[in-house]
Design a protein around this motif. Structure first.
Motif, mmCIF file in Angstrom:
data_model
loop_
_atom_site.group_PDB
_atom_site.id
_atom_site.type_symbol
_atom_site.label_atom_id
_atom_site.label_comp_id
_atom_site.label_asym_id
_atom_site.label_seq_id
_atom_site.Cartn_x
_atom_site.Cartn_y
_atom_site.Cartn_z
ATOM 1 N N ASN A 166 2.382 9.636 -2.023
ATOM 2 C CA ASN A 166 0.963 9.573 -2.365
ATOM 3 C C ASN A 166 0.287 10.940 -2.354
ATOM 4 N N GLY A 198 -11.780 13.602 2.802
ATOM 5 C CA GLY A 198 -12.095 12.414 3.593
ATOM 6 C C GLY A 198 -10.880 11.613 4.013
ATOM 7 N N ARG A 256 -16.525 5.967 -9.452
ATOM 8 C CA ARG A 256 -15.764 7.145 -9.856
ATOM 9 C C ARG A 256 -15.305 7.042 -11.303
ATOM 10 N N GLU A 303 4.306 2.214 3.237
ATOM 11 C CA GLU A 303 5.702 2.062 2.863
ATOM 12 C C GLU A 303 6.598 2.558 3.991
ATOM 13 N N LEU A 344 -5.809 3.739 11.561
ATOM 14 C CA LEU A 344 -6.648 3.696 10.363
ATOM 15 C C LEU A 344 -7.455 2.398 10.328
ATOM 16 N N ASP A 393 4.485 8.535 6.670
ATOM 17 C CA ASP A 393 4.037 9.129 7.914
ATOM 18 C C ASP A 393 2.550 8.826 8.059
ATOM 19 N N GLU A 394 2.191 7.701 8.660
ATOM 20 C CA GLU A 394 0.786 7.301 8.675
ATOM 21 C C GLU A 394 0.544 6.372 9.863
ATOM 22 N N GLY A 428 9.061 4.613 5.984
ATOM 23 C CA GLY A 428 9.365 6.051 5.964
ATOM 24 C C GLY A 428 8.141 6.932 5.818
ATOM 25 N N GLU A 460 -7.531 4.845 0.389
ATOM 26 C CA GLU A 460 -7.211 4.367 -0.953
ATOM 27 C C GLU A 460 -5.716 4.105 -1.155
ATOM 28 N N ASN A 461 -4.899 5.012 -0.700
ATOM 29 C CA ASN A 461 -3.471 4.871 -0.968
ATOM 30 C C ASN A 461 -2.812 3.758 -0.165
ATOM 31 N N HIS A 462 -3.562 3.157 0.722
ATOM 32 C CA HIS A 462 -2.985 2.103 1.557
ATOM 33 C C HIS A 462 -3.687 0.763 1.386
ATOM 34 N N ALA A 488 -12.482 5.095 -0.142
ATOM 35 C CA ALA A 488 -12.626 6.524 0.133
ATOM 36 C C ALA A 488 -11.729 6.940 1.301
ATOM 37 N N ARG A 489 -11.591 6.051 2.283
ATOM 38 C CA ARG A 489 -10.882 6.439 3.506
ATOM 39 C C ARG A 489 -9.396 6.103 3.461
#
Lengths: 482, 482
Positions: free
Chosen positions: A249, A293, A108, B291, B301, B295-296, B293, B248-250, B245-246
């Motif tokens: 995020n 995704g 990317r 983190e 995942l 929501d995940e 709080g 990234e933020n984690h 891709a699936r």
């Protein structure tokens, strides 16, 4: 300059007909900035077509001591790409360096030449189902090189950072014509000073950006655009903190709009209506985004944020855009504040920032101070609360003469606002840069230690002061006395 | 030096008994680097207790032309904080500047003095239910100032970036003793060169960091630690892209370990066992974090990532740590590679990086090249795949003499590896810096244009070459001939 005729002959030969002109008509559009505030003159206009050509024309300039004004899309906000009136400088257009050399979809990353127009980059990324996460009003003309030279901001800084955060690698031509090649992106590299960072935001005074490796993100999968009516800017700050904690995020924008600005917009746009039926002192425009995704229930998150906002009393009323069309309508209200104000009358617009934590407090303190010091004016603050970036506009009293007011009371107002923001630890230029417009203000208000460092670095990397003279770097104190 | 006796008398008076010593025994622990590779001498050791005192002692040094070696926790990897043997330099310890001035929980920012130890910062953040997102082996001694001066990395760079990304504001004392104060964090500030960026990673050669404003994050709510067996490093790269891709933020860590390293660790740690029953050529250690709080569904995942990895054939076998204890055991395997190797015999360890996209290819090419050029050695590569940062270790043939081998064949191996990584567009120092250890290699292999810029900037900001002489900045080519 040593020998103008010899320089001009060599430059013409080097760059050929497409790359070199002295034709007044061809040069004219590029000698005035797009807002028509600054007009200059140039010895000639060079339009090299490759990094190699940029390097060779800069070598020639160095040899003949010809000053250079680099220019991208000529859509800057501070006159940073307009030469002075002397006509001794070469206007160096980077627009012919317009190739997107590669787009790597796995990593990317895009390698773009300096002249690539932002909109073109957006479109090229979209074709690969990617996006470049920076946008702004001038996207149809602003170039990658100019965006890097001015460390441009825009509406997505909250989540994605300024242009600095998008630049993974850089190529630039230095004052002696040598090519600084740091295009290869390395995520970890501790081989000394990060010189790339020095060039970003240096407005062409330390080197001329010729190409960059830029980061891309997956395309947007879904967005939710919320409009909330609030009682105070303090509540807006608390709501922002809540959104950051719950949805950091995904929080792509958090803009605040005072009632005064919203009604000016509604008066200005005949078909527009307020997203909320009720009246509120402040409004927040909030955008949440998930990438394609990713595994996230965005509508659910948006609903929870609003219901939590109601429960805690931070939100008086709110709505979620029901469609992309409505989302665009919400953003149109935000983006129409400046034109709506211009329709009303003259205004001094200030692009300032304070620490994010102090922005609410600053606005509450600054508005009455300005209005009491300059009777009859109206001060409004709106913009990117999440970035601490206030668009602080001071509207002229009714009936004043356009032009005359800006040059008189308007200037005093700007100095007053700049003094104020400096006392609050803020910046007199949040995103538009210094250019020629604010150079003297930076000299007046800048930290003397930082200014001395800037002058030393400038002198070290551009000893003959050929790169974008008169821009950004304030003169040394003794020079003011000459 | 102009007048050593006058300097010593003034310095002793300025700093008092706690802040100044010439006692050999007191100085000794700080004159050898922690790995025992470099030992130097010093005129005296100064331990100022405030930025003001740092400023005044540096002014005194500037006046008397006394070179200064700044030092934090003395846990650097490249000898950057150890003076040379001449004994003319002042060792300037920043350890007494140890206050965490403020922690702002709303803005999630801490203002720390340079001497704050990383572990202390972690604990102070945890008390406020926050965390500082950078950690490394030396956290019990490494200081904030040293981490900034060396732009430290660690295991969380993939998601959170190096130290540079954590620094929101900076205070430093420059070569003439003036204080550069850019502590106030502004998210958007375009008032010229970003001088803060120039100081970060400059290893004390341009200024002495005295304090910084650092970003904090919400504490970790939950983590999932995965161990996967893979057939090739190419598959590891493809799995990383899929995870990015699936999730990234984690995605907080993605480490790769070859079979050879894992069995060395299992031999070395008597109680350890492999997370997987089966044999694999490569292993990946993957950490996902949410983190507090947020929501995940993290376990969901993690499960999806693994099942998608199986379906696409990228993963041969895998497991998710069933408890925090097991997660720690997984990480212990990774963190024990270096000690396990040291137990086997001598090894040359290289901290290098290449573009993330090329790392798999580089490892596959470099290992056989090194092993065929130096018969009998074993080359292994492990580390931060997500950062392109390879720990490239070359283990000595069996039976060689420790010490002698490193100085002989070992040196030739390192030069070979550095040549190779340079040809691949990589860095000879990914995260450990240059210091005195790699300065000549940087001079030999660095981009000449970048080296010239570095020398100009160094000369401009430290004209008498008093700040950490002999470190980082390679000598100019002509100086080599003297």
């Amino acid at each position: 300059m040593r020998d103008p005729d010899a320089f001009l002959a060599s430059a013409a030969e080097l760059l050929g007909e497409r790359g070199f002109t002295r034709d007044r008509e061809l040069m004219a559009p590029w000698l005035t900035d797009w807002r028509g505030r600054y007009t200059g003159n140039a010895l000639a206009m060079a339009s090299p077509a490759s990094t190699e050509e940029v390097s060779r024309i800069v070598q020639l300039c160095a040899h003949h001591r010809v000053p250079i004004v680099p220019q991208g899309g000529n859509s800057g906000m501070s006159g940073g790409a307009t030469p002075d009136g002397g006509g001794e400088a070469l206007l160096l257009s980077l627009r012919r360096l317009s190739a997107i050399r590669t787009i790597d979809t796995d990593s990317r990353q895009a390698i773009c030449e300096a002249g690539v127009i932002l909109q073109t980059l957006h479109e090229a990324a979209a074709e690969k189902r990617l996006r470049f996460p920076l946008t702004l009003g001038g996207k149809g003309s602003a170039t990658v090189g100019g965006l890097i030279a001015t460390n441009a901001g825009g509406t997505q800084v909250l989540r994605h950072g300024t242009m600095r955060a998008q630049v993974l690698g850089l190529e630039a031509v230095l004052a002696d014509g040598s090519v600084f090649d740091a295009l290869t992106p390395l995520k970890k590299d501790n081989r000394g000073f990060d010189l790339k960072q020095l060039l970003i935001g240096s407005e062409g005074t330390l080197g001329i950006v010729t190409a960059a490796t830029l980061r891309l993100l997956p395309e947007v999968g879904e967005r939710a655009v919320l409009w909330a009516g609030l009682n105070s800017i303090g509540d807006a700050r608390r709501l922002l903190l809540h959104c950051e904690a719950r949805a950091e995020n995904h929080l792509e924008g958090f803009e605040i709009i005072p009632a005064h600005c919203l009604s000016a917009v509604l008066d200005h746009l005949p078909d527009a209506r307020s997203p909320l039926a009720s009246e509120h002192r402040w409004h927040a425009l909030i955008e949440l985004v998930v990438e394609q995704g990713a595994d996230e229930d965005l509508p659910g998150l948006a609903e929870s944020l609003l219901s939590e906002g109601f429960e805690t009393g931070l939100i008086e009323d709110a709505t979620i855009a029901a469609s992309e069309i409505q989302a665009e309508q919400f953003w149109l209200l935000r983006d129409s504040i400046s034109p709506a104000e211009r329709a009303i009358g003259p205004a001094m617009q200030h692009d300032i920032s304070v620490p994010v934590a102090r922005m609410a407090e600053f606005v509450e303190a600054a508005v009455p101070q300005v209005e009491s010091r300059f009777p009859g004016v109206t001060a409004v603050a709106f913009g990117h609360l999440g970035d601490g970036n206030v668009h602080f506009h001071v509207l002229a009293p009714g009936g004043v003469a356009r032009g005359e007011w800006e040059e008189g009371e308007g200037k005093a107002i700007s100095a007053f606002v700049h003094d104020l923001v400096t006392r609050w630890g803020g910046s007199i230029s949040a995103e538009h840069g210094i250019g020629q417009m604010k150079r003297d203000e930076l000299g007046r208000l800048g930290n003397p230690v930082a200014l001395a460092m800037m002058r030393s670095v400038k002198q070290a990397l551009d000893p003959h002061a050929l790169l974008n003279p008169g821009k950004l770097v304030p003169l040394a104190p003794e020079a003011h006395n000459n």
